[in-house]
Write a protein that holds these residues in place. Structure first.
Motif, PDB file in Angstrom:
ATOM      1  N   PHE A   7       8.728  10.938 -22.410  1.00 15.68           N
ATOM      2  CA  PHE A   7       9.852  10.552 -21.776  1.00 15.68           C
ATOM      3  C   PHE A   7       9.893  10.805 -20.589  1.00 15.68           C
ATOM      4  O   PHE A   7      11.044  10.719 -20.106  1.00 15.68           O
ATOM      5  CB  PHE A   7      10.949  11.074 -22.696  1.00 15.68           C
ATOM      6  N   VAL A   8       8.934  11.206 -19.605  1.00 12.86           N
ATOM      7  CA  VAL A   8       9.181  11.317 -18.218  1.00 12.86           C
ATOM      8  C   VAL A   8       8.214  10.607 -17.528  1.00 12.86           C
ATOM      9  O   VAL A   8       6.872  10.252 -17.784  1.00 12.86           O
ATOM     10  CB  VAL A   8       9.067  12.801 -17.759  1.00 12.86           C
ATOM     11  N   HIS A   9       8.672   9.844 -16.668  1.00 14.11           N
ATOM     12  CA  HIS A   9       7.669   9.165 -15.574  1.00 14.11           C
ATOM     13  C   HIS A   9       7.574   9.969 -14.224  1.00 14.11           C
ATOM     14  O   HIS A   9       8.370  10.300 -13.606  1.00 14.11           O
ATOM     15  CB  HIS A   9       8.217   7.840 -15.103  1.00 14.11           C
ATOM     16  N   ALA A  10       6.413  10.600 -13.898  1.00 11.76           N
ATOM     17  CA  ALA A  10       6.318  11.189 -12.869  1.00 11.76           C
ATOM     18  C   ALA A  10       5.179  10.589 -11.914  1.00 11.76           C
ATOM     19  O   ALA A  10       4.366   9.807 -12.386  1.00 11.76           O
ATOM     20  CB  ALA A  10       5.451  12.568 -13.084  1.00 11.76           C
ATOM     21  N   GLY A  11       5.635  10.357 -10.672  1.00 11.08           N
ATOM     22  CA  GLY A  11       4.596   9.785  -9.804  1.00 11.08           C
ATOM     23  C   GLY A  11       5.063  10.082  -8.210  1.00 11.08           C
ATOM     24  O   GLY A  11       5.612  11.035  -7.954  1.00 11.08           O
ATOM     25  N   MET A  12       4.737   9.189  -7.326  1.00  9.33           N
ATOM     26  CA  MET A  12       4.935   9.187  -5.964  1.00  9.33           C
ATOM     27  C   MET A  12       5.472   7.910  -5.415  1.00  9.33           C
ATOM     28  O   MET A  12       5.149   6.854  -5.767  1.00  9.33           O
ATOM     29  CB  MET A  12       3.852   9.898  -5.190  1.00  9.33           C
ATOM     30  N   ILE A  13       6.384   8.168  -4.505  1.00 10.57           N
ATOM     31  CA  ILE A  13       6.651   7.149  -3.555  1.00 10.57           C
ATOM     32  C   ILE A  13       6.048   7.052  -2.279  1.00 10.57           C
ATOM     33  O   ILE A  13       6.254   8.207  -1.413  1.00 10.57           O
ATOM     34  CB  ILE A  13       8.300   7.275  -3.220  1.00 10.57           C
ATOM     35  N   ASP A  14       5.674   5.909  -1.571  1.00  9.75           N
ATOM     36  CA  ASP A  14       5.159   5.676  -0.259  1.00  9.75           C
ATOM     37  C   ASP A  14       6.169   5.845   0.766  1.00  9.75           C
ATOM     38  O   ASP A  14       7.229   5.193   0.865  1.00  9.75           O
ATOM     39  CB  ASP A  14       4.451   4.385  -0.077  1.00  9.75           C
ATOM     40  N   ILE A  15       6.158   6.677   1.702  1.00  6.90           N
ATOM     41  CA  ILE A  15       6.812   7.039   2.854  1.00  6.90           C
ATOM     42  C   ILE A  15       6.724   5.957   3.842  1.00  6.90           C
ATOM     43  O   ILE A  15       7.846   5.537   4.759  1.00  6.90           O
ATOM     44  CB  ILE A  15       6.697   8.514   3.491  1.00  6.90           C
ATOM     45  N   GLY A  16       5.659   5.338   3.846  1.00  8.42           N
ATOM     46  CA  GLY A  16       5.447   4.050   4.708  1.00  8.42           C
ATOM     47  C   GLY A  16       5.014   4.910   6.076  1.00  8.42           C
ATOM     48  O   GLY A  16       4.599   5.969   6.079  1.00  8.42           O
ATOM     49  N   THR A  17       4.847   3.775   6.913  1.00  6.40           N
ATOM     50  CA  THR A  17       4.514   4.450   8.438  1.00  6.40           C
ATOM     51  C   THR A  17       5.601   3.635   9.392  1.00  6.40           C
ATOM     52  O   THR A  17       6.655   3.120   8.984  1.00  6.40           O
ATOM     53  CB  THR A  17       3.344   3.436   8.617  1.00  6.40           C
ATOM     54  N   LEU A  18       5.408   4.256  10.659  1.00  9.24           N
ATOM     55  CA  LEU A  18       6.352   3.546  11.680  1.00  9.24           C
ATOM     56  C   LEU A  18       6.056   2.390  12.044  1.00  9.24           C
ATOM     57  O   LEU A  18       4.927   2.042  11.678  1.00  9.24           O
ATOM     58  CB  LEU A  18       6.351   4.731  13.013  1.00  9.24           C
ATOM     59  N   PRO A  19       6.917   1.739  12.715  1.00 12.25           N
ATOM     60  CA  PRO A  19       6.683   0.064  12.731  1.00 12.25           C
ATOM     61  C   PRO A  19       5.324   0.155  13.648  1.00 12.25           C
ATOM     62  O   PRO A  19       5.259   0.606  14.655  1.00 12.25           O
ATOM     63  CB  PRO A  19       7.749  -0.460  13.740  1.00 12.25           C
ATOM     64  N   GLY A  20       4.502  -0.811  13.091  1.00 13.69           N
ATOM     65  CA  GLY A  20       3.055  -1.100  14.113  1.00 13.69           C
ATOM     66  C   GLY A  20       2.152   0.052  13.735  1.00 13.69           C
ATOM     67  O   GLY A  20       0.790  -0.030  13.990  1.00 13.69           O
ATOM     68  N   GLY A  21       2.450   1.043  13.186  1.00 14.23           N
ATOM     69  CA  GLY A  21       1.409   2.268  12.800  1.00 14.23           C
ATOM     70  C   GLY A  21       0.910   1.987  11.360  1.00 14.23           C
ATOM     71  O   GLY A  21       1.034   0.995  10.664  1.00 14.23           O
ATOM     72  N   SER A  22      -0.397   2.798  11.291  1.00 19.21           N
ATOM     73  CA  SER A  22      -1.014   2.599   9.988  1.00 19.21           C
ATOM     74  C   SER A  22      -1.048   3.881   9.078  1.00 19.21           C
ATOM     75  O   SER A  22      -1.755   3.901   8.027  1.00 19.21           O
ATOM     76  CB  SER A  22      -2.266   2.224  10.179  1.00 19.21           C
ATOM     77  N   THR A  23      -0.889   5.053   9.741  1.00 14.48           N
ATOM     78  CA  THR A  23      -0.852   6.233   9.337  1.00 14.48           C
ATOM     79  C   THR A  23       0.265   7.075   9.167  1.00 14.48           C
ATOM     80  O   THR A  23       0.913   7.331  10.163  1.00 14.48           O
ATOM     81  CB  THR A  23      -2.119   7.102  10.022  1.00 14.48           C
ATOM     82  N   SER A  24       0.522   7.931   8.278  1.00 20.37           N
ATOM     83  CA  SER A  24       1.512   8.806   8.357  1.00 20.37           C
ATOM     84  C   SER A  24       1.154  10.062   7.386  1.00 20.37           C
ATOM     85  O   SER A  24       0.463  10.089   6.606  1.00 20.37           O
ATOM     86  CB  SER A  24       3.002   8.246   7.783  1.00 20.37           C
TER      87      SER A  24
END
Lengths: 253, 106
Positions: free
Chosen positions: B35-52
């Motif tokens: 009864f629990v969904h555990a996972g992760m959310i992508d923070i994303g990157t800054l505009p034009g960037g590829s890594t965070s």
């Protein structure tokens, strides 16, 4: 924040520093030593009292855990039979955890508290391999990983007892990296498909937080609510930061 | 951070402390949690960037970290409720980062 830097002039060995209110403080070395460094792999080597832990070499060229407090670098020593130790985390009460290791690969999880060094032991069956500590909270609870008879498992040590947090279904190992004041633990474990995932352990259950589509993720912190942040490989192979999501399916919000 | 250095870092963490004994796989305990969904959310990157990289979270769920920008600089960011904000650099600088001590996880 802490880090290390090269002081001006020879012998060009690096020293740990503490950056505070715009000033970089050189933490120096142990007596007769040549270098010092905080523990980099986690943000746990600095507490809210401005104390720093890490490791440095001694006059006898052994690597020893240190505690830097009120301007003095203190040698925390190593247990008998071990010539190497390093400190990885300090809580706001000045309690320090770290590890000792030696050439044959045996390693030990250590707690330094009130001037006393304590070996935290291992999980049952892991005595011949060892255990390692990674974080301590302000209640004095410690997390890390220990060998068992058949696997390598994350542990939560509390008041002298080391509890086994288990592994994921189909996996072979886990280890704890950070814990909060409630004793919730995050760390790494392998999943049945071989991915190295981040887990959250809470109230007796280890939850698989997965990855962002890539083959591995690892945690960097956990807050008081059990939210975990860290980094993960994405499906396209980039590295992105993540925050955990956790919801009870079917519950009302 | 490139993937290769990320993997090296992961391996280093494992090897440094934990994988000293060559432990064998074993049957795992039952951990089914229906009864629990555990996972992760992508923070994303800054505009034009590829890594965070997300380095700390406070009790309000705000995330601090660092990320690369379109011009290849590394900047500190603050992420809050799905929005990533570039905290910029000091005047003339090309780098910012680090973990605010107030956002450390204890």
């Amino acid at each position: 924040m802490t880090g290390d830097a090269y002081p001006a002039g020879p012998p060009f060995n690096y020293h740990a520093f503490l950056w505070s209110n715009g000033t970089m403080i050189d933490l120096g070395t142990l007596p007769g030593g040549s270098y010092s460094t905080p523990y980099y792999q986690q943000n746990t080597s600095l507490n809210n009292r401005g104390e720093v832990v890490g490791y440095a070499d001694t006059a006898a060229s052994e690597k020893h855990a240190f505690l830097w407090s009120k301007g003095t670098m203190i040698d925390l020593g190593a247990p008998g039979g071990f010539d190497s130790s390093y400190a990885v985390a300090i809580n706001d009460r000045g309690q320090v955890v770290g590890n000792a290791d030696r050439q044959d690969g045996m390693f030990r999880a250590l707690l330094w508290s009130g001037g006393t060094m304590t070996d935290l032991g291992t999980l049952p069956g892991g005595e011949s391999v060892g255990a390692g500590a990674q974080d301590i909270n302000n209640k004095g609870q410690v997390t890390g990983g220990s060998a068992t008879a058949t696997s390598f498992d994350a542990f939560l040590w509390s008041k002298g007892t080391m509890a086994d947090l288990g592994i994921l279904p189909g996996g072979s190992y886990s280890f704890g990296s950070f814990l909060n004041e409630s004793g919730q633990v995050t760390g790494n474990a392998d999943a049945a498909d071989g991915r190295q995932v981040t887990f959250l352990w809470s109230k007796g259950t280890m939850y698989d937080l997965g990855t962002l589509g890539g083959s591995s993720s690892f945690p960097r912190g956990i807050n008081a609510r059990g939210q975990v942040v860290g980094d993960s490989e994405t499906a396209s192979g980039e590295i992105h930061g993540f925050i955990s999501s956790f919801r009870k399916i079917g519950s009302t919000h | 951070m490139k993937v290769s250095s990320f993997k090296r870092r992961v391996v280093r963490v494992l090897v440094t402390v934990f994988v000293a004994g060559g432990v064998a796989a074993s049957a795992s305990p039952a951990l089914a949690v229906p009864f629990v969904h555990a996972g992760m959310i992508d923070i994303g990157t800054l505009p034009g960037g590829s890594t965070s990289s997300a380095t700390a979270v406070n009790n309000a769920g705000q995330v601090a970290g660092s990320a690369d920008t379109a011009s290849g600089e590394t900047h500190a960011f603050l992420w809050s409720r799905g929005t990533i904000t570039d905290l910029g650099t000091l005047p003339g600088g090309v780098y910012s980062g680090g973990t605010p001590s107030t956002m450390r996880a204890r």
